[in-house]
Write a protein that holds these residues in place. Structure first.
Motif, mmCIF file in Angstrom:
data_model
loop_
_atom_site.group_PDB
_atom_site.id
_atom_site.type_symbol
_atom_site.label_atom_id
_atom_site.label_comp_id
_atom_site.label_asym_id
_atom_site.label_seq_id
_atom_site.Cartn_x
_atom_site.Cartn_y
_atom_site.Cartn_z
ATOM 1 N N ALA A 521 18.924 -0.678 0.727
ATOM 2 C CA ALA A 521 18.424 -2.044 0.927
ATOM 3 C C ALA A 521 19.549 -2.998 1.288
ATOM 4 O O ALA A 521 19.361 -3.920 2.093
ATOM 5 C CB ALA A 521 17.696 -2.514 -0.333
ATOM 6 N N LYS A 549 7.389 -7.128 -1.547
ATOM 7 C CA LYS A 549 7.896 -6.069 -0.679
ATOM 8 C C LYS A 549 7.077 -4.790 -0.805
ATOM 9 O O LYS A 549 7.073 -3.971 0.130
ATOM 10 C CB LYS A 549 9.370 -5.797 -0.970
ATOM 11 C CG LYS A 549 9.676 -5.274 -2.363
ATOM 12 C CD LYS A 549 11.180 -5.125 -2.542
ATOM 13 C CE LYS A 549 11.534 -4.691 -3.961
ATOM 14 N NZ LYS A 549 13.009 -4.595 -4.154
ATOM 15 N N ASN A 635 8.950 4.574 0.421
ATOM 16 C CA ASN A 635 10.073 4.335 1.345
ATOM 17 C C ASN A 635 10.140 5.289 2.534
ATOM 18 O O ASN A 635 10.873 5.005 3.492
ATOM 19 C CB ASN A 635 11.420 4.363 0.608
ATOM 20 C CG ASN A 635 11.513 3.313 -0.466
ATOM 21 O OD1 ASN A 635 11.218 2.150 -0.232
ATOM 22 N ND2 ASN A 635 11.886 3.728 -1.667
#
Length: 774
Positions: A521, A549, A635
């Motif tokens: 990140a 997010k 992710n």
């Protein structure tokens, strides 16, 4: 570990800290290892400080500033669960290098005096010399503060330097703001290592004797030869068929027997590792017991005589008669094995080899370090030339290998994604520091970042964000020196993609661990990418909501997998509905609108899909979190769709590796008393297999699906049997079918595999699950 403040979780109560104190106290009292006891004593002291601070109000659990009187940027001592003890890590007595610096400067051995000295002309010159040589270490971020002041002064930024001094001066008497001098310059950032040469060498130098190996060595060197003598002594009384006591022994037989027994007692006093020779029921014990009787002048009764004859016959049958070719070969092999150098001696030899290398970095080539013993080493140490270094010692040395990250993964030096995550900050530090134009400042920024990443997260409430490196006063002071041009952004993107590919390809069946997600990140924020990356949340402190997010990551997953992919159909996802959720992502929409703190509609969707109640127990929380992982692909979609990850092995190969992980974990769960943790890991690997399969073309996917049945059959029968419902469910969806609302089909013969369950058992582990989802 960010959570919502509407309802406090049980973990922040005093009972949790009391429980951890009790565990540490018991370990400190009872553990056999002194080092473990000492570490436990330290933890117990920390938990006592936590409880004391909670009681008197000097500790505020859940706050970004948990210690009264200390700003958020101070690096704190943090215990398990994110509890700050109230003690800064840069506090404590002066370290030897600080005392040496004070004596050399002719000032009192106090931190405040040392702080003041560093702001003098002489002190600044000393700091400039360190900056230029890079011969310093930063173990906690505070140690970079005065180096930054010195850089600002030299760079013509006196106002920024004065502002930084004013902010940190109130803590000059207690906190350590000076760096540690180092004999070596800053390490090369192109390669990484798991441990330094010095650490690996110290581990080998401290290697003591291995009890099991030394016990075996004693048995082969001492007790097997004695058993030969004992057997030969009794065979002097044997007839042609080796039947002992069939004839009278020769002259002196009794005296030799007494001497044998005397030598046995002496050997037993001197060599205490083996216990087999003491067993009266073992063959050597039977022979010795019978000899004790005859030496005492007592005749052997029928039972003892029968045992003696059986023992002698068994020993002869197993190894041959003493002196025979077969017996000699066996004993020669045992003697050769006993004569082999001990692991301890070989470890010390390899440590000596490592002592000649730079100690503060890794070793680019470890071949010579693990080569067989040379003739020169034989003359010096007495170890036989040509002796190979055993695998256990080689593994310690390999840990100090310095190489690109992907090379360490390929060599098996990094056995897990968690270990990989420990090394990534070394590379991210270099990438982050690359935005500074000045070389000494780049080295300082990299050292500060590496130190910052040793900082442990504190427990936070209400979705508060952990302190970031950009909040440190000395980092803020040089923020204007950072470049944000296209080259910097492209470099960060390249590093991000490269690290993500190493993780995804190297450990395809494992969730990306939170420390690794955090580093990725950081790199993503250095680019122009809209790449939302999310952490794994803890079920015991989850409060029913997600940050924006998570919803953003689910939207990205829908962009990649929406429209009927295998993944979308298997998990019953409507990605069109996900995209239609009210936009709760930070930074979207009207720039004047305050960024939302959470994503309530996304949380409601996860709750609905899990069939859980708000603020349920840990298991219900787990089912909600798992649904968020399913929707976001945890992710993977972001890394593929936004970052551009494309593993060289191909998606089909990654899917196969994931299924191999599923089979391995299913087999492990079969042998565990509490298998639910392993079952969850298997379900996560299964989910990642589905993601990889969804990126394959139709022919590749069909080939992998056919292979899964062959692979399952290769494992023990219980593995194939437990995976049969999951494989049936996968085949059902691949052929266009779907699950019922409870995740089953075909009268329960096909099941959707997820990890969390609220019924106390899971069908994959063979436990009865009742009505619950699995």
């Amino acid at each position: 570990m960010d959570i919502h403040a509407d309802k406090q979780p049980p973990i922040i109560s005093g009972s949790y800290a009391e429980g951890r104190l009790a565990r540490a106290f018991v370990t400190a009292l009872t553990h056999a290892d002194p080092a473990t006891r000492a570490r436990a004593e330290g933890r117990a002291d920390g938990w006592r400080r936590v409880l004391s601070g909670m009681a008197d109000g000097t500790l505020r659990v859940g706050s970004r500033t948990p210690v009264s009187g200390l700003p958020a940027w101070v690096t704190l001592e943090v215990l398990h669960g994110g509890f700050a003890t109230g003690t800064p890590r840069a506090d404590g007595p002066l370290l030897p290098y600080e005392a040496d610096a004070a004596r050399e400067a002719g000032i009192p051995e106090e931190r405040e005096a040392l702080f003041a000295h560093c702001l003098t002309e002489r002190g600044l010159a000393e700091l400039w010399a360190l900056l230029d040589s890079t011969r310093y270490e930063v173990t906690v971020p505070e140690e970079a503060a005065l180096l930054t002041v010195a850089w600002l002064v030299r760079a013509g930024e006196p106002d920024a330097a004065l502002e930084l001094v004013r902010e940190i001066r109130p803590f000059a008497a207690t906190l350590r703001f000076t760096p540690r001098p180092s004999a070596a310059p800053a390490p090369d950032t192109d390669a990484v290592h798991r441990r330094t040469v010095g650490d690996a060498g110290a581990t080998l130098a401290a290697r003591g004797p291995n009890a099991a190996v030394e016990t075996q060595r004693e048995a082969l060197r001492v007790w097997r030869p004695f058993e030969n003598e004992l057997l030969g002594h009794w065979l002097e009384t044997a007839g042609p068929d080796h039947r002992v006591l069939d004839r009278e022994p020769g002259t002196g037989w009794h005296a030799r027997g007494v001497a044998l027994l005397d030598r046995y007692r002496a050997l037993a006093r001197e060599h205490t590792l083996c216990g087999r020779h003491r067993d009266p029921k073992g063959n050597p014990g039977i022979l010795r017991g019978a000899l004790e009787e005859t030496a005492a002048g007592r005749p052997l009764d029928a039972r003892r005589l029968g045992l003696l004859r059986h023992a002698v016959t068994s020993m002869v049958r197993k190894r041959g008669l003493p002196g025979s070719e077969r017996h000699t070969a066996v004993r020669s092999a045992q003697a050769a094995q006993a004569a082999l150098p001990s692991h301890q001696d070989l470890a010390h030899l390899v440590a000596h080899r490592m002592s000649g290398l730079p100690q503060d970095t890794g070793a680019a080539d470890v071949t010579a370090l693990v080569a067989p013993v040379t003739e020169a080493e034989q003359r010096r140490s007495g170890l036989p030339a040509g002796t190979a270094v055993p695998p256990a010692i080689r593994r310690v040395v390999e840990g100090a290998r310095s190489a690109p990250l992907h090379t360490l993964v390929e060599l098996g030096v990094l056995p897990s994604a968690e270990v990989l995550a420990e090394l990534v900050p070394q590379l991210v530090a270099a990438e982050t520091a690359g935005a500074y134009r000045d070389a000494p400042l780049r080295a300082l920024a990299a050292a500060n970042y590496r130190a910052f990443r040793t900082r442990r997260s504190v427990l936070l409430l209400d979705l508060k964000r952990q302190v970031g490196p950009e909040e440190l006063p000395w980092v803020r002071a040089v923020a204007a020196q950072r470049s944000s041009d296209a080259h910097v952004r492209d470099s960060a993107h390249t590093t991000l993609r490269r690290l993500a590919e190493v993780a995804v390809e190297g450990f395809p069946g494992t969730l990306l661990p939170n420390p690794l997600v955090r580093e990725l990140a950081v790199l993503a924020r250095r680019t122009d990418l809209d790449a939302p990356l999310v952490e794994e949340l803890a079920a015991d402190i989850f409060m029913g909501t997600f940050s924006p997010k998570f919803q953003a990551a689910a939207v990205v997953a829908g962009e990649l997998l929406g429209g009927g992919s295998l993944y979308e159909r298997y998990y019953g996802i409507d990605y069109a509905a996900v995209r239609a959720l009210p936009d709760g992502r930070s930074g979207r929409g009207d720039a004047r609108r305050k960024a939302p703190r959470d994503a309530p509609d996304f949380a409601a969707l996860c709750l609905e899909r899990a069939g859980a109640s708000p603020f349920g127990g840990v298991a219900e929380n787990g089912t909600v979190i798992e649904q968020a992982q399913i929707l976001t692909t945890h992710n993977l979609a972001t890394l593929v769709h936004r970052v551009g990850v494309a593993p060289a092995a191909g998606w089909a190969e990654l899917a196969r590796r994931c299924f191999a992980t599923v089979c391995r974990l299913t087999g492990r769960a079969h042998h565990e008393r509490r298998p639910l943790g392993t079952v969850k890991d298997a379900a996560y690997a299964w989910r990642q297999m589905l993601f990889h399969l969804s990126l394959c073309d139709e022919a590749e996917a069909a080939g992998v699906l056919a292979w899964t049945h062959t692979e399952a059959a290769r494992h023990p029968a219980h593995v194939a049997a437990r995976l049969a419902p999951a494989l049936a469910g996968l085949r059902l969806v691949a052929e266009g079918g779907s699950f019922a609302a409870d995740g089953t089909a075909d009268e329960g013969r096909a099941r959707r595999l997820t990890g969390w369950t609220t019924t106390g058992g899971h069908w994959l582990s063979g436990e009865r699950t009742g009505r619950g989802r699995g």
